[in-house]
Design a protein around this motif. Structure first.
Motif, short mmCIF file in Angstrom:
data_model
loop_
_atom_site.label_atom_id
_atom_site.label_comp_id
_atom_site.label_asym_id
_atom_site.label_seq_id
_atom_site.Cartn_x
_atom_site.Cartn_y
_atom_site.Cartn_z
N ALA A 203 -9.92 -46.00 3.09
CA ALA A 203 -10.40 -44.63 2.99
C ALA A 203 -11.61 -44.41 3.88
O ALA A 203 -11.72 -43.39 4.58
CB ALA A 203 -10.74 -44.29 1.55
N SER A 204 -12.53 -45.36 3.90
CA SER A 204 -13.72 -45.24 4.75
C SER A 204 -13.34 -45.29 6.23
O SER A 204 -13.93 -44.58 7.05
CB SER A 204 -14.71 -46.36 4.43
N ALA B 234 -6.60 -40.14 13.58
CA ALA B 234 -5.33 -40.71 13.13
C ALA B 234 -5.60 -42.07 12.53
O ALA B 234 -6.55 -42.76 12.91
CB ALA B 234 -4.34 -40.83 14.29
N ALA B 235 -4.75 -42.47 11.60
CA ALA B 235 -4.87 -43.78 10.97
C ALA B 235 -3.59 -44.56 11.21
O ALA B 235 -2.49 -44.05 11.02
CB ALA B 235 -5.13 -43.64 9.48
N PHE C 121 -4.62 -40.96 3.09
CA PHE C 121 -4.37 -39.53 2.96
C PHE C 121 -5.53 -38.83 2.24
O PHE C 121 -5.76 -37.65 2.47
CB PHE C 121 -3.06 -39.28 2.20
N GLU C 122 -6.22 -39.55 1.38
CA GLU C 122 -7.37 -38.97 0.67
C GLU C 122 -8.49 -38.62 1.63
O GLU C 122 -9.26 -37.68 1.38
CB GLU C 122 -7.89 -39.96 -0.37
N SER C 123 -8.59 -39.37 2.75
CA SER C 123 -9.74 -39.21 3.64
C SER C 123 -9.43 -38.53 4.96
O SER C 123 -10.33 -37.95 5.58
CB SER C 123 -10.35 -40.59 3.94
N LEU C 124 -8.20 -38.63 5.43
CA LEU C 124 -7.86 -38.00 6.70
C LEU C 124 -8.00 -36.48 6.60
O LEU C 124 -7.61 -35.88 5.60
CB LEU C 124 -6.44 -38.36 7.12
N ARG C 125 -8.49 -35.85 7.64
CA ARG C 125 -8.63 -34.40 7.65
C ARG C 125 -7.27 -33.74 7.85
O ARG C 125 -6.35 -34.36 8.42
CB ARG C 125 -9.58 -33.98 8.78
N TRP D 117 -0.82 -39.99 10.41
CA TRP D 117 -0.65 -41.37 9.96
C TRP D 117 0.44 -42.01 10.80
O TRP D 117 1.53 -41.46 10.94
CB TRP D 117 -0.25 -41.40 8.48
N ILE D 118 0.14 -43.17 11.38
CA ILE D 118 1.09 -43.91 12.21
C ILE D 118 1.40 -45.23 11.52
O ILE D 118 0.53 -46.11 11.45
CB ILE D 118 0.54 -44.14 13.63
#
Length: 300
Positions: A51-52, A59-60, A78-82, A87-88
């Motif tokens: 999350a951090s 992108a994560a 998903f909690e942290s992405l704007r 997501w990849i």
């Protein structure tokens, strides 16, 4: 773009390193911080948890060892992405599971790409591994520079789920070839052939394969070190069997190969190298497949 990268195992560490070399901002996270040390020295930032890592990223990326790991990590991202982020998923995962997680991401206005890789850990280290991508074309184009930084050939296979299927197909073929490689080399040895010469003859023949050219070398060296475990091989072969059932395709060779790999895992343990499947034959005959002049690890 700023990428969060979660999962720094044999593949993930090399993929994240390629992003850094290409000039991308990268924040990394893993259960073992020691895996991140070379990346931190190269300029990556460290995050204590997924999350951090995702909090400031565009992108994560996840590159994890199992669907269960992806299922645990992705919701944290998903909690942290704007909204508007991506997501990849670069782990080898099932199409249905990728779709389930993608729906969770979409509920938060997060796009999804699947991008499993194939070609071996040694090619990930040099940025030449093949990247198989599934997802919306516009999302793919937005992240093409990063994907091309990590891979030599980047193939957009189609919608979400298509990359998961072709990745399992390529791995299934590789494992079938690996069992056949052991049988071929043992036949050569028991017939009195010089194994180094047999290796070169096969490489120059219609029987050649990518597995022969690569994994055949570390088998003949005796290290078996391919950077891929029997646990992972059994997981991927189980995926192939599942696709065969759902699509109505009888996978006879894959089924036999899956049974062989299960026996190897029972004999040598799940963390043994996948190439050690040939040891079943070596041990049965009391005869090792060795030849001088072959490397302990593949480097390019």
């Amino acid at each position: 773009m700023h990428y969060a990268f979660v999962g720094l195992g044999s593949l993930g560490g090399h993929l994240a390193g390629s992003l850094l070399r290409a000039g991308f901002a990268v924040t990394v996270s893993d259960l073992e911080r020691t895996r991140a040390e070379p990346l931190l020295a190269a300029g990556a930032a460290w995050a204590e948890n997924p999350a951090s890592a995702a909090a400031a990223a565009d992108a994560a990326i996840t590159c994890l060892p199992s669907p269960a790991a992806s299922a645990a990590v992705a919701p944290q991202l998903f909690e942290s992405l704007r909204p508007g982020a991506t997501w990849i998923e670069m782990s080898t995962n099932e199409a249905a599971e990728v779709a389930r997680l993608a729906a969770l991401a979409a509920a938060r206005d997060i796009a999804t790409l699947e991008a499993p890789v194939t070609g071996g850990v040694h090619r990930a280290a040099t940025g030449e591994i093949t990247v198989l991508v599934g997802g919306e074309a516009t999302t793919f184009e937005a992240h093409r520079p990063a994907l091309e930084a990590m891979g030599g050939e980047v193939l957009h296979m189609g919608p979400l789920g298509s990359a998961a299927l072709i990745k399992v197909i390529t791995n299934m073929l590789a494992f079938v070839h690996l069992v056949a490689e052991g049988e071929a080399l043992m036949l050569a040895k028991q017939g009195g052939l010089d194994l180094a010469k047999a290796y070169r003859a096969i490489a120059a023949s219609s029987g050649n394969s990518f597995v022969h050219e690569t994994e055949g070398q570390v088998i003949l060296n005796g290290s078996y070190d391919i950077g891929f475990t029997l646990d992972l091989a059994c997981k991927d072969l189980a995926f192939a069997a599942g696709y065969g059932r759902s699509l109505g395709v009888p996978l006879e060779l894959a089924g036999l190969t899956g049974g062989t790999f299960l026996r190897a895992r029972a004999q040598y343990g799940g963390q043994a190298q996948s190439t050690q499947v040939v040891k079943l034959l070596e041990d049965a005959l009391g005869s090792e497949l060795r030849a001088p002049g072959f490397p302990a690890r593949l480097t390019g």
